[in-house]
Motif scaffolding. Structure first.
Motif, short mmCIF file in Angstrom:
data_model
loop_
_atom_site.label_atom_id
_atom_site.label_comp_id
_atom_site.label_asym_id
_atom_site.label_seq_id
_atom_site.Cartn_x
_atom_site.Cartn_y
_atom_site.Cartn_z
N ARG A 66 3.85 9.11 13.34
CA ARG A 66 3.11 10.35 13.06
C ARG A 66 2.11 10.14 11.93
NH1 ARG A 66 8.34 12.59 13.36
NH2 ARG A 66 8.35 13.00 11.11
N TRP A 67 2.53 9.43 10.90
CA TRP A 67 1.64 9.21 9.76
C TRP A 67 0.36 8.49 10.15
CZ3 TRP A 67 6.15 7.08 6.30
CH2 TRP A 67 6.88 8.15 5.79
N LEU A 68 0.47 7.57 11.08
CA LEU A 68 -0.70 6.78 11.47
C LEU A 68 -1.84 7.65 12.00
CD1 LEU A 68 1.03 3.71 13.18
CD2 LEU A 68 -0.22 3.71 11.01
N PHE A 69 -1.50 8.85 12.49
CA PHE A 69 -2.51 9.70 13.11
C PHE A 69 -2.86 10.92 12.25
CE2 PHE A 69 -0.31 7.44 16.53
CZ PHE A 69 -1.40 6.83 17.15
N MET A 70 -2.32 10.97 11.01
CA MET A 70 -2.67 12.05 10.10
C MET A 70 -4.05 11.83 9.49
SD MET A 70 0.91 12.63 8.01
CE MET A 70 0.04 13.51 6.69
N GLN A 71 -4.73 12.94 9.15
CA GLN A 71 -6.02 12.81 8.47
C GLN A 71 -5.84 12.15 7.11
OE1 GLN A 71 -8.02 16.51 7.66
NE2 GLN A 71 -9.78 15.52 6.69
N HIS A 72 -4.86 12.63 6.35
CA HIS A 72 -4.58 12.06 5.04
C HIS A 72 -3.26 11.27 5.14
CE1 HIS A 72 -7.89 14.19 3.24
NE2 HIS A 72 -7.43 15.35 3.70
N ILE A 76 -1.11 3.33 6.40
CA ILE A 76 -2.27 2.82 7.11
C ILE A 76 -1.97 1.41 7.57
CG2 ILE A 76 -4.73 2.28 7.01
CD1 ILE A 76 -3.34 4.40 4.23
N LEU A 77 -2.13 1.16 8.85
CA LEU A 77 -1.89 -0.18 9.40
C LEU A 77 -3.21 -0.70 9.96
CD1 LEU A 77 0.06 -2.44 10.22
CD2 LEU A 77 0.50 -1.19 12.34
N ARG A 78 -3.66 -1.82 9.38
CA ARG A 78 -4.88 -2.47 9.87
C ARG A 78 -4.46 -3.79 10.49
NH1 ARG A 78 -8.55 -1.79 4.53
NH2 ARG A 78 -10.04 -3.08 5.67
N PRO A 79 -4.14 -3.77 11.79
CA PRO A 79 -3.54 -4.95 12.44
C PRO A 79 -4.45 -6.17 12.36
CG PRO A 79 -3.46 -3.01 13.86
CD PRO A 79 -4.37 -2.67 12.73
N LYS A 80 -3.81 -7.32 12.26
CA LYS A 80 -4.51 -8.59 12.24
C LYS A 80 -3.54 -9.67 12.71
CE LYS A 80 -5.38 -10.06 8.06
NZ LYS A 80 -5.86 -10.09 6.69
N VAL A 81 -4.07 -10.81 13.05
CA VAL A 81 -3.22 -11.94 13.45
C VAL A 81 -2.61 -12.54 12.20
CG1 VAL A 81 -3.12 -14.14 14.65
CG2 VAL A 81 -4.71 -12.36 15.45
N ASP A 82 -1.38 -12.13 11.91
CA ASP A 82 -0.73 -12.52 10.67
C ASP A 82 0.77 -12.55 10.92
OD1 ASP A 82 0.33 -12.76 8.13
OD2 ASP A 82 -1.04 -11.33 7.20
#
Length: 418
Positions: A66-72, A76-82
């Protein structure tokens, strides 16, 4: 014994203080030109032992979605190959159950409470000043479901004999009168009257000066390349400016600690979880917070530091990045602006980010390693300031061969072998 500490943040400097107090020759090495220039620079400012809670908790996976789609959004998940990020996430999710939550919270509170006691003693011993206040912490709930979810935390607080108060709206306004100007929904709160606040940057710099007076040497502006070994032991710290030798070595480099110990065959499950803060000058004294308020809806801490308000929070998984997206500042502005409207001049706020060194179980790694002259004091996540004095005191005891004042076996790296 000569001890070399890698890292000049609050964890490294408190460790240096207590090791010097124990009679050791201490050298601190850091790439920055001064202490507390990275994650210790502008953190949220609260010293909250009772709120020492694991991020990995029952229900967190569903909340995270749910948090990932909140305005505030607090997450925050910024996916990367890691692969390190993936391993950390899997391990963290594995701790999201009631049994592990109770275990992890119990040992976190144990260390945090010890740390608070050591800070009080240090203040009495030295008179150190850092915009400190001892007026408690208020966790504020805007929604009924947040109030309904505090039972598991209260259970642990009671078990550890941590004083607390469950407040209604009127109680919250009595604790933080500045909230009277807020039009936000305030249903109630959980207040810990024994918690404190203070400026971590000011504290670390003041303690470093006192440590220097005790003979601690600070080698600043030294880029650490790695740890050289000889005969199964650490031989020296390899820096761009030449080797630094000691009898024992302590890694206190926050999020960068796993990168230093990985070539030694040590897998340290610490990953950077980025946080943000703004520091706002107070322009309306009566409307400003008097201590620390935790805005549960956005996972943001709002702290009074002298004539400033420090607003910090959020958790961003994006690797070793220090950019400053406007959307993150908007969240901090929104939280403080809706709860303490007009108290600070947001147009003059300074914006900052730092990399919190997080373990999957939220408990720091403090203790020995399989290399007999290498020790760790890292992985404190959002609680480095809260746990700094306790961690420094504990690691000084361990490295000195003394019995620590609290149980430490479950703080060491060895707990991950199972």
């Amino acid at each position: 014994m000569k001890i070399v500490i890698l890292g000049g943040g609050v964890i490294g400097v408190t460790s240096a203080w207590y090791l010097a107090e124990a009679g050791h020759e201490v050298v601190v090495v850091d790439r920055q030109t001064g202490v507390a220039q990275e994650t210790s620079f502008a953190n949220a400012g609260e010293i909250s032992p009772g709120y020492a809670s694991p991020w990995a908790a029952p229900g967190i996976p569903a909340k995270a979605l749910r948090w990932l789609f909140m305005q505030h959004a607090p997450l925050i998940l910024r996916p990367k190959v890691d692969m390190a990020m993936l391993r950390w996430l899997v391990a963290m999710l594995g701790n999201c159950n009631a049994t592990d939550y109770r275990i992890n919270k119990g040992r976190m509170v144990r260390l945090a409470e010890h740390s608070r006691d050591r800070l009080i003693a240090l203040r009495a011993q030295t008179g150190i000043s850092y915009d400190e206040r001892s007026q408690g912490t208020l966790q504020l709930f805007r929604e009924q479901k947040q109030m309904d979810g505090i039972a598991k935390d209260i259970e642990v607080l009671r078990a550890d004999n941590v004083p607390f108060e469950v407040l209604d709206r009127a109680g919250c306004l009595a604790a933080e009168p500045g909230l009277a100007a807020s039009e936000a929904s305030i249903l109630g709160g959980l207040r810990l009257p024994n918690d404190e606040t203070g400026d971590c940057f000011k504290f670390t710099n003041a303690l470093a000066e006192m440590a220097k007076a005790r003979g601690v040497q600070f080698l600043m502006g030294r880029t650490i390349r790695g740890l050289a070994t000889e005969g199964g032991r650490i031989a020296h710290v390899d820096t761009a400016e030449g080797p630094v030798k000691g009898d024992a070595y302590l890694v206190a480099m926050g999020s960068y600690s796993p990168l230093v110990v990985a070539p030694l065959g040590l897998r340290l499950p610490v990953y950077p979880v980025k946080g943000y803060s703004i520091t706002v000058p107070i322009v309306q004294e009566q409307g400003a917070p008097v201590s620390t308020l935790l805005d549960e809806s956005y996972k943001v801490a709002i702290t009074r530091l002298g004539d400033r308000i420090r607003v910090g929070g959020m958790a961003e998984l994006s690797g070793y990045t220090n950019d400053l997206p406007q959307a993150r500042r908007d969240t901090l502005d929104h939280s403080v602006g809706t709860l303490f409207p007009g108290a600070g001049d947001l147009s003059r706020a300074t914006f900052w980010s730092g990399l919190r060194p997080m373990t999957p179980d939220s408990t720091p790694v403090v203790g020995a390693t399989k290399i007999d002259n290498l020790f760790l004091n890292t992985g404190h996540g959002t609680l480095g300031w809260t746990m700094a004095c306790g961690s420094g005191h504990v690691i000084a005891d361990i490295m000195s061969g003394r019995a620590p004042a609290i149980e430490t076996a479950d703080l060491a790296l060895s707990r991950y072998r199972n």
